[in-house]
Each structure stands twice: as C-alpha cells, then as structure tokens.
Scaffold this active site. Sequence first.
Site, PDB file in Angstrom:
ATOM      1  N   ASP A   1     -51.892  -6.025  54.972  1.00  0.00           N
ATOM      2  CA  ASP A   1     -51.133  -4.782  55.059  1.00  0.00           C
ATOM      3  C   ASP A   1     -51.936  -3.607  54.501  1.00  0.00           C
ATOM      4  O   ASP A   1     -51.852  -2.488  55.006  1.00  0.00           O
ATOM      5  CB  ASP A   1     -49.778  -4.902  54.345  1.00  0.00           C
ATOM      6  CG  ASP A   1     -49.894  -5.509  52.958  1.00  0.00           C
ATOM      7  OD1 ASP A   1     -50.990  -5.961  52.574  1.00  0.00           O
ATOM      8  OD2 ASP A   1     -48.881  -5.538  52.242  1.00  0.00           O
TER       9      ASP A   1
ATOM     10  N   ARG B   1     -38.425 -12.527  44.713  1.00  0.00           N
ATOM     11  CA  ARG B   1     -37.720 -13.789  44.978  1.00  0.00           C
ATOM     12  C   ARG B   1     -37.754 -14.682  43.751  1.00  0.00           C
ATOM     13  O   ARG B   1     -38.756 -14.765  43.052  1.00  0.00           O
ATOM     14  CB  ARG B   1     -38.383 -14.514  46.157  1.00  0.00           C
ATOM     15  CG  ARG B   1     -38.161 -13.851  47.494  1.00  0.00           C
ATOM     16  CD  ARG B   1     -38.879 -14.565  48.613  1.00  0.00           C
ATOM     17  NE  ARG B   1     -38.395 -15.922  48.818  1.00  0.00           N
ATOM     18  CZ  ARG B   1     -38.142 -16.455  50.012  1.00  0.00           C
ATOM     19  NH1 ARG B   1     -38.314 -15.740  51.100  1.00  0.00           N
ATOM     20  NH2 ARG B   1     -37.736 -17.694  50.122  1.00  0.00           N
TER      21      ARG B   1
END
Length: 402
Positions: free
Chosen positions: A183, A211
């Site tokens: 990215d 998470r």
Amino acid sequence: MTVTQPDVSVIIGAYEAMPYLIECLSSVEAQTIDPTRVEVIAVDDGSTDGTGQYLEEFAERAPMHVLVIRQENSGGPSGPRNVGLGKATGRYVFFLDADDRLGPEALERMVAMADRAGTDVVLGKVEGVNRSAPKSMWGKTVERTDVFSSNIKFTLSAQKLFRRALLDRHGMRFDESLFTGEDALFTMEAYLRADGVSVVADHTCYYLVGRDDGKHVTKSGSYTLRFDSARALMNLIAELVPAGGRRDQLMVRPFLVTLLPQFGPKYLTDSEEIRRHKFELAKPLMDTYWTEGVAQRLKVHERLRLHLVAEQRAELLPDVVKFVKSKKQAAALLERKGRRVYLAYPHFRDRAAQVPDSVYLAEPREARAFPGYREGGIDTFMRRAVRKARRVLTSREVRHAA
C-alpha cells in the site's frame, strides 16, 4: 435507460474478516451520501469463516449496488484490491479494509472535497481503535497540498480516496509480489503523480481497528519482507524524483519507518546470523540511497544507527541500540558558544570507534531542547564572514582602480 456513473467505488478485500466485517459493512450502509452514487465491490479472498456468505447477505439488503466476488486465497491484500479496481466504475475509488470502518459522512465529505478542490487524492482523518494511527498530518484541513509540502508521506496506507482516472492513466495497481508495504508503494506513487492532494482533518473519516487476534499485523520473523518493501519504495522515489533535496525529503520515510526498526530493540535479540543478514540486505540500499541530505533530516540517534549500518560497523551498533532502548537522554555538549550541540550517544569521540563528530551534531529542531543553544548562530557567523570578505574585496578593488 442510461445508468449514472457512481461517484465512488468502495473496494473491500476481505479474508477471515468475521466478526469485524459486520461493523465495517454497517458503516458503509450508514453513509450519508446518496446510495445511488456509491457502488461496493467486495472480494472474498478464500475465507472459511463465513465472510463470503455475510457479504452476499449484505448485497441482497444494501441500498447501494454491491458486487461480491469470491475467489481462492491469493496470499495477500494486493490481489483482491486489484480485482476490485478492475471492476470499479466510480469516478473515485476508496479502499476499505474489512477489519476497519468508515466514519459518519466520510464518503460525502471526501468526494465533496475532491470535487471542490479538483485534487486526485483525498486523505480523511484516521483514528485508531485498539491500535495506533498516524497523527502528524491532521493539524488542519487543507484543500490542496502535495507530498513535499506536508507530512502526508507518513501515512501511506491505501485507505484514501483516489481519482480513478489518475490510476487508469498510469496503469496503477498494487504490487502482488510484495507481502508488506504494497500500500505504501501504491499511495506514494499516487501522491507523486497526483494533480494535488487534499486533507480532511476536521472530521474523522476512518477508524483503523486493531484485531484481537493480531491478524492485521505482519507476522514476526518476516524481516526480509520489510527490506523488500523498503527497496521497492526507495526505487520508486528514485525513479520519479530527481536526486537532490526533494528526493532526500521523501527518502526519510522508508529509512525511518521501514529500515530503521530492523536495527531497533528487536536487533538485540536477533541471532548473529540474522544480524549479519540484515546488514547484507541493508548494504545495497545504504550504498545507493543514504545521503548527507537524508542524514541531516534525522534525529541524532536515528542518524547514528543508520550511519553504522551504512559503514557496516556491526560491532558498534548494539551499544547504541541498548542506549536508545533505555530511553536515557544523551548528554549534550555545547560548543562554538552554544552554536553547536553534540549529543554524546555511545562511541562519541571514541578514538577506537572513529565515528565522525558530524554524526552526533544535533540539527536545530533537536538542539532547541537544550538550554544555551543559540539558534541561527552558525548562519549569523557565516553571514558576518561573507560581509567582511566582500568589504575587503571591495576596498581592494577601489584602491586598485585609484
């Protein structure tokens, strides 16, 4: 019947995303932008936890058009994003990770900003949930800036609004050979090729969710992937930006964010074999891209560690890393009547080590923290010397003419 082109295609790559996907899709459904102006392209990358089924259920009830694509696992986030990008029809695309969620009004505000400013990339303010998020670029909302005039180089995640025409014009896709930093490569290229970048800093547009199972974090032990990422980003910057100050300014990012952590506290617990390997991997990057201009833009402890890597001085590095890890403040030595501040990190003026004093010299932004520092003193001294030299030359010329 004419089908209106959507304003924005939201591309979601999803792998084992439950239960986080539930809130993610709820945040899409709750957007204030007209649903007819949005399309969602969701790619299930071979999940086994019900992610695909939930996406299909969402597609049936969602107020906007939703395309669900289910495929075999690709091994990384680049493949699903590229598949989604190939199907996108919106004027803009936004990459939304299935673990994260959009802030209220995010799409409406970012699309409005891009349309108003005519920019190719829009950054919406990001907040972290159970994890950290970049902060230095959210000082104020800016309608038009670029990667050289702002801190946006320190947020290279893909969660931005991109004008699709920009991506298509340059054939931009995510590099599927990279398993971390893909990215960063994509976003830096977009910054460099964009006709302007906007920053929406007065409204949280994106929530970066940590998470509980840690699956959003690249697996430990994959240090070689970090070097791959650094190499790719440095090569891209060098390809698109001529050598000089602007290139050095951008090179700070891969050196500081990607390379330097490989020579941080973890280095102390690395085996000798891994330490040697890290130096081997770093050598071509240091030889090619480590410059005085990059070094001057770093803090002393950052510069010192990378200098030792560049000089292949592996025997000196552990002492420096231990000192930095201890969070102690290096003693400051003021010289030239306070115009120079040296920070005495390990091996400073050690005859055996022979590390140049210049490596320990604090730049003004770091030196300001120390009482007695006279900022601008060196410049003032040099200006006086230049003026004196000019007076001498002028007087000589006058005498000579007479």
